[in-house]
Scaffold this motif. Structure first.
Motif, PDB file in Angstrom:
ATOM      1  N   LYS A 137       0.904  -1.193   0.000  1.00  0.00           N
ATOM      2  CA  LYS A 137       0.054   0.001  -0.119  1.00  0.00           C
ATOM      3  C   LYS A 137       0.899   1.216   0.031  1.00  0.00           C
ATOM      4  O   LYS A 137       0.365   2.234  -0.726  1.00  0.00           O
ATOM      5  N   ILE A 138       2.028   1.432   0.958  1.00  0.00           N
ATOM      6  CA  ILE A 138       3.133   2.379   0.685  1.00  0.00           C
ATOM      7  C   ILE A 138       3.724   2.470  -0.484  1.00  0.00           C
ATOM      8  O   ILE A 138       3.726   3.836  -1.137  1.00  0.00           O
ATOM      9  N   GLU A 139       4.202   1.603  -0.995  1.00  0.00           N
ATOM     10  CA  GLU A 139       4.717   1.519  -2.358  1.00  0.00           C
ATOM     11  C   GLU A 139       4.052   2.005  -3.512  1.00  0.00           C
ATOM     12  O   GLU A 139       4.507   2.214  -4.513  1.00  0.00           O
ATOM     13  N   ASP A 140       2.644   1.788  -3.465  1.00  0.00           N
ATOM     14  CA  ASP A 140       1.619   2.298  -4.345  1.00  0.00           C
ATOM     15  C   ASP A 140       1.764   3.837  -4.650  1.00  0.00           C
ATOM     16  O   ASP A 140       1.433   4.289  -5.753  1.00  0.00           O
ATOM     17  N   ASP A 141       2.321   4.602  -3.928  1.00  0.00           N
ATOM     18  CA  ASP A 141       2.592   5.977  -3.917  1.00  0.00           C
ATOM     19  C   ASP A 141       3.649   6.380  -4.876  1.00  0.00           C
ATOM     20  O   ASP A 141       4.718   5.751  -4.428  1.00  0.00           O
ATOM     21  N   ASP A 142       3.557   7.254  -5.589  1.00  0.00           N
ATOM     22  CA  ASP A 142       4.630   7.339  -6.801  1.00  0.00           C
ATOM     23  C   ASP A 142       5.842   8.040  -6.139  1.00  0.00           C
ATOM     24  O   ASP A 142       6.982   7.838  -6.658  1.00  0.00           O
ATOM     25  N   ASP A 143       5.624   8.763  -4.966  1.00  0.00           N
ATOM     26  CA  ASP A 143       6.513   9.323  -4.342  1.00  0.00           C
ATOM     27  C   ASP A 143       7.588   8.624  -3.371  1.00  0.00           C
ATOM     28  O   ASP A 143       8.739   9.018  -3.207  1.00  0.00           O
ATOM     29  N   VAL A 144       6.958   7.393  -3.110  1.00  0.00           N
ATOM     30  CA  VAL A 144       8.236   6.396  -2.435  1.00  0.00           C
ATOM     31  C   VAL A 144       9.270   5.983  -2.869  1.00  0.00           C
ATOM     32  O   VAL A 144       9.096   5.414  -4.239  1.00  0.00           O
ATOM     33  N   GLN A 145      10.372   6.102  -2.447  1.00  0.00           N
ATOM     34  CA  GLN A 145      11.575   5.634  -3.270  1.00  0.00           C
ATOM     35  C   GLN A 145      12.011   4.239  -2.413  1.00  0.00           C
ATOM     36  O   GLN A 145      12.515   3.404  -3.063  1.00  0.00           O
ATOM     37  N   ALA A 146      11.638   4.127  -1.209  1.00  0.00           N
ATOM     38  CA  ALA A 146      12.166   2.974  -0.592  1.00  0.00           C
ATOM     39  C   ALA A 146      11.317   2.642   0.808  1.00  0.00           C
ATOM     40  O   ALA A 146      10.925   3.552   1.487  1.00  0.00           O
ATOM     41  N   VAL A 147      11.270   1.276   0.986  1.00  0.00           N
ATOM     42  CA  VAL A 147      10.500   0.987   2.433  1.00  0.00           C
ATOM     43  C   VAL A 147      11.452   0.104   3.166  1.00  0.00           C
ATOM     44  O   VAL A 147      11.625  -1.232   2.697  1.00  0.00           O
ATOM     45  N   TYR A 148      11.785   0.443   4.240  1.00  0.00           N
ATOM     46  CA  TYR A 148      12.678  -0.504   5.073  1.00  0.00           C
ATOM     47  C   TYR A 148      11.680  -1.033   6.356  1.00  0.00           C
ATOM     48  O   TYR A 148      10.788  -0.413   6.928  1.00  0.00           O
ATOM     49  N   THR A 149      11.944  -2.292   6.686  1.00  0.00           N
ATOM     50  CA  THR A 149      11.229  -2.805   7.805  1.00  0.00           C
ATOM     51  C   THR A 149      12.178  -3.686   8.810  1.00  0.00           C
ATOM     52  O   THR A 149      13.408  -3.624   8.338  1.00  0.00           O
ATOM     53  N   ASN A 150      11.486  -4.187   9.646  1.00  0.00           N
ATOM     54  CA  ASN A 150      12.393  -5.060  10.752  1.00  0.00           C
ATOM     55  C   ASN A 150      12.097  -6.184  10.409  1.00  0.00           C
ATOM     56  O   ASN A 150      12.289  -7.035  11.437  1.00  0.00           O
ATOM     57  N   ILE A 151      11.948  -6.683   9.349  1.00  0.00           N
ATOM     58  CA  ILE A 151      11.649  -8.249   9.024  1.00  0.00           C
ATOM     59  C   ILE A 151      13.352  -8.884   9.057  1.00  0.00           C
ATOM     60  O   ILE A 151      14.342  -8.212   8.376  1.00  0.00           O
ATOM     61  N   ALA A 152      13.417 -10.127   9.866  1.00  0.00           N
ATOM     62  CA  ALA A 152      14.374 -10.493   9.949  1.00  0.00           C
ATOM     63  C   ALA A 152      15.078 -11.269   8.605  1.00  0.00           C
ATOM     64  O   ALA A 152      14.232 -11.576   7.694  1.00  0.00           O
TER      65      ALA A 152
END
Length: 236
Positions: free
Chosen positions: A221-236
């Protein structure tokens, strides 16, 4: 750390799905670098890195040249870098990097994306202690390359960790040492295939497949936005 990096990269590419979403993000990185330091990659290290990363994703030269030209034109779009933080289901955390020409629009869109996917936006700075910003370099191991000797060569430039798996070498360092390590690779004649700044969780968590379904919904949902360059998470 290496496997986690590769997981994030693979998951990101799977979500982006096609070049119509990948290339605009790469193009914005090139535009910001060119506008900041000029259009000559030989004298603009940030632009040189952006071009390197674009080529790693098979972005055509024409697209790269067009992004530089747009950045230097008199009607060039002014982009600013901005970050957002949030928390989602099952203890998941999110650090979002954007490039935008309208902060008001972007913050509204990201806040909406968090809310619609069952997550919530946090105040900036809330997750600073949960993520470390790292310089990450990737290159192919040559037959005559001695990884232990290379590690010794790079320590003075700021290397923190080096890994080699299936002929691919990954080097990690604090983000402040990005420039010194880039220069060290140049002096050693090592051709990089990737050079990025990553936000890596200090305490990564493992999630079940069922939990990952919920978490991936937030990221998508976040990456659907055109302004988003990268999404980082705490996934191991």
């Amino acid at each position: 750390m290496g496997r986690a990096f590769e997981y994030r990269k693979a998951a990101k590419m799977k979500r982006w799905g096609n070049m119509s979403r990948v290339f605009p993000r790469l193009g914005r990185a090139i535009m910001m670098a060119a506008k900041e330091g000029g259009g000559d990659p030989e004298s603009n290290a940030k632009l040189r890195t952006a071009i390197l990363n674009a080529k790693a994703e098979n972005m055509p030269k024409d697209n790269i040249d067009a992004a530089i030209k747009r950045a230097l034109g008199k009607d060039a779009q002014t982009l600013s870098e901005i970050t957002y933080e949030g928390k989602g289901p099952h203890g998941s955390l999110f650090f979002v990097e954007c490039a935008t020409d309208n902060n008001t629009r972007t913050v509204a869109n990201i806040k909406s994306a968090f809310k619609k996917s069952g997550a919530e936006m946090l105040n900036n700075g809330s997750l600073d202690f949960m993520f470390s910003r790292k310089a990450v370099f990737e290159f192919a191991k040559t037959p005559d390359m001695d990884i232990e000797a290379l590690e010794l060569e790079l320590i003075d430039a700021g290397l923190e960790e080096i890994e080699e798996e299936e002929g691919v070498v990954l080097v990690y360092a604090d983000y402040t040492n990005f420039g010194s390590l880039s220069a060290a690779f140049d002096s050693l004649g090592i051709t990089l295939t990737k050079a990025t700044l990553e936000r890596i969780a200090n305490t990564p968590l493992s999630f079940s497949e069922e939990q990952m379904v919920d978490i991936e919904k937030v990221i998508e949902k976040i990456e659907d936005d055109d302004d988003v360059q990268a999404v980082y998470t705490n996934i191991a």
